[in-house]
Design a protein around this motif. Structure first.
Motif, PDB file in Angstrom:
ATOM      1  N   TYR A 295       5.190 -48.163  24.212  1.00 31.50           N
ATOM      2  CA  TYR A 295       6.343 -47.378  23.537  1.00 31.50           C
ATOM      3  C   TYR A 295       5.874 -45.814  23.927  1.00 31.50           C
ATOM      4  CZ  TYR A 295       8.180 -51.190  21.044  1.00 31.50           C
ATOM      5  OH  TYR A 295       8.951 -52.336  20.859  1.00 31.50           O
ATOM      6  N   TYR A 296       7.029 -45.263  24.326  1.00 25.66           N
ATOM      7  CA  TYR A 296       6.638 -43.979  24.750  1.00 25.66           C
ATOM      8  C   TYR A 296       7.651 -42.797  23.866  1.00 25.66           C
ATOM      9  CZ  TYR A 296       4.940 -45.935  29.161  1.00 25.66           C
ATOM     10  OH  TYR A 296       4.418 -46.477  30.068  1.00 25.66           O
ATOM     11  N   CYS A 297       7.171 -41.619  23.615  1.00 29.66           N
ATOM     12  CA  CYS A 297       8.029 -40.671  23.012  1.00 29.66           C
ATOM     13  C   CYS A 297       8.682 -39.832  23.982  1.00 29.66           C
ATOM     14  CB  CYS A 297       6.746 -40.105  22.113  1.00 29.66           C
ATOM     15  SG  CYS A 297       7.495 -38.507  21.369  1.00 29.66           S
ATOM     16  N   ASN A 298       9.755 -39.323  23.614  1.00 29.43           N
ATOM     17  CA  ASN A 298      10.563 -38.499  24.634  1.00 29.43           C
ATOM     18  C   ASN A 298      11.068 -37.239  23.957  1.00 29.43           C
ATOM     19  OD1 ASN A 298      13.407 -37.896  25.528  1.00 29.43           O
ATOM     20  ND2 ASN A 298      12.076 -37.963  27.224  1.00 29.43           N
ATOM     21  N   ALA A 299      10.747 -36.006  24.652  1.00 31.06           N
ATOM     22  CA  ALA A 299      11.420 -35.005  23.754  1.00 31.06           C
ATOM     23  C   ALA A 299      12.338 -34.354  25.055  1.00 31.06           C
ATOM     24  CB  ALA A 299      10.380 -33.862  23.512  1.00 31.06           C
TER      25      ALA A 299
ATOM     26  N   TYR B 146      10.282 -34.358  28.394  1.00 28.86           N
ATOM     27  CA  TYR B 146       9.050 -34.564  28.253  1.00 28.86           C
ATOM     28  C   TYR B 146       8.718 -35.930  27.729  1.00 28.86           C
ATOM     29  CZ  TYR B 146       8.730 -29.467  28.697  1.00 28.86           C
ATOM     30  OH  TYR B 146       9.070 -28.252  28.933  1.00 28.86           O
ATOM     31  N   TRP B 147       7.465 -36.419  28.225  1.00 27.66           N
ATOM     32  CA  TRP B 147       7.102 -37.911  27.938  1.00 27.66           C
ATOM     33  C   TRP B 147       5.972 -37.742  27.530  1.00 27.66           C
ATOM     34  CZ3 TRP B 147      10.514 -41.879  27.909  1.00 27.66           C
ATOM     35  CH2 TRP B 147      11.738 -41.667  28.543  1.00 27.66           C
ATOM     36  N   GLY B 148       5.246 -38.520  26.759  1.00 31.13           N
ATOM     37  CA  GLY B 148       3.978 -38.794  26.035  1.00 31.13           C
ATOM     38  C   GLY B 148       3.437 -40.113  27.148  1.00 31.13           C
ATOM     39  N   GLN B 149       2.276 -40.269  26.753  1.00 27.71           N
ATOM     40  CA  GLN B 149       1.411 -41.207  27.605  1.00 27.71           C
ATOM     41  C   GLN B 149       1.656 -42.694  27.306  1.00 27.71           C
ATOM     42  OE1 GLN B 149      -0.092 -39.728  25.044  1.00 27.71           O
ATOM     43  NE2 GLN B 149      -1.072 -41.486  23.909  1.00 27.71           N
ATOM     44  N   GLY B 150       2.195 -42.945  26.272  1.00 33.70           N
ATOM     45  CA  GLY B 150       2.526 -44.164  25.659  1.00 33.70           C
ATOM     46  C   GLY B 150       1.628 -44.979  24.993  1.00 33.70           C
ATOM     47  N   THR B 151       2.101 -45.868  23.981  1.00 30.42           N
ATOM     48  CA  THR B 151       1.091 -46.649  23.154  1.00 30.42           C
ATOM     49  C   THR B 151       1.631 -48.130  23.400  1.00 30.42           C
ATOM     50  OG1 THR B 151       0.099 -46.823  20.965  1.00 30.42           O
ATOM     51  CG2 THR B 151       2.401 -46.124  21.129  1.00 30.42           C
TER      52      THR B 151
END
Length: 116
Positions: free
Chosen positions: A94-98, A105-110
């Motif tokens: 699961y990735y966070c996006n802004a 922008y993207w996070g590294q994922g969990t």
């Protein structure tokens, strides 16, 4: 540059719950539309949920409607994804996006793994 760090993933049995968090830093968080996406092995990244800058507008993928809830706390620079009634098919990174056009922008994922 906006940095995004996800947390809260893990292994859970089908029917269980998890709460993902995405902490943002580096820019004014409240200016960004925030979303969650996921990518299962061998599949393309797909949309899960999105929340507007003030939290007044929310949308979900049909596959998670009624089970997942997205929320944000602009004072804490954090967006959340509450996931209930999890199914094995929810297993993915699961990735966070802004997003604030033209910036994305993207996070590294969990990793979220749901066992049957």
């Amino acid at each position: 540059q906006l940095q995004l760090v996800e947390s809260g993933g893990g292994l859970v049995q089908a029917g269980g719950s998890l709460r993902l968090s995405c902490a943002a830093s580096g820019r004014t968080f409240s200016r960004y539309t925030m979303g969650w996406f996921r990518q299962a092995p061998g599949k393309e990244r797909e949309f899960v949920a999105v929340i507007s800058r003030d939290g007044g507008s929310i949308d979900y993928a049909d596959s998670v409607k009624g089970r997942f809830t997205i929320s944000r706390d602009n004072a804490k620079n954090t967006v959340y994804l509450q996931m209930n009634s999890l199914k094995p098919e929810d297993t993915a990174v699961y990735y966070c996006n802004a997003r604030q056009n033209p910036y994305d922008y993207w996070g590294q994922g969990t990793q979220v793994t749901v066992s049957s």
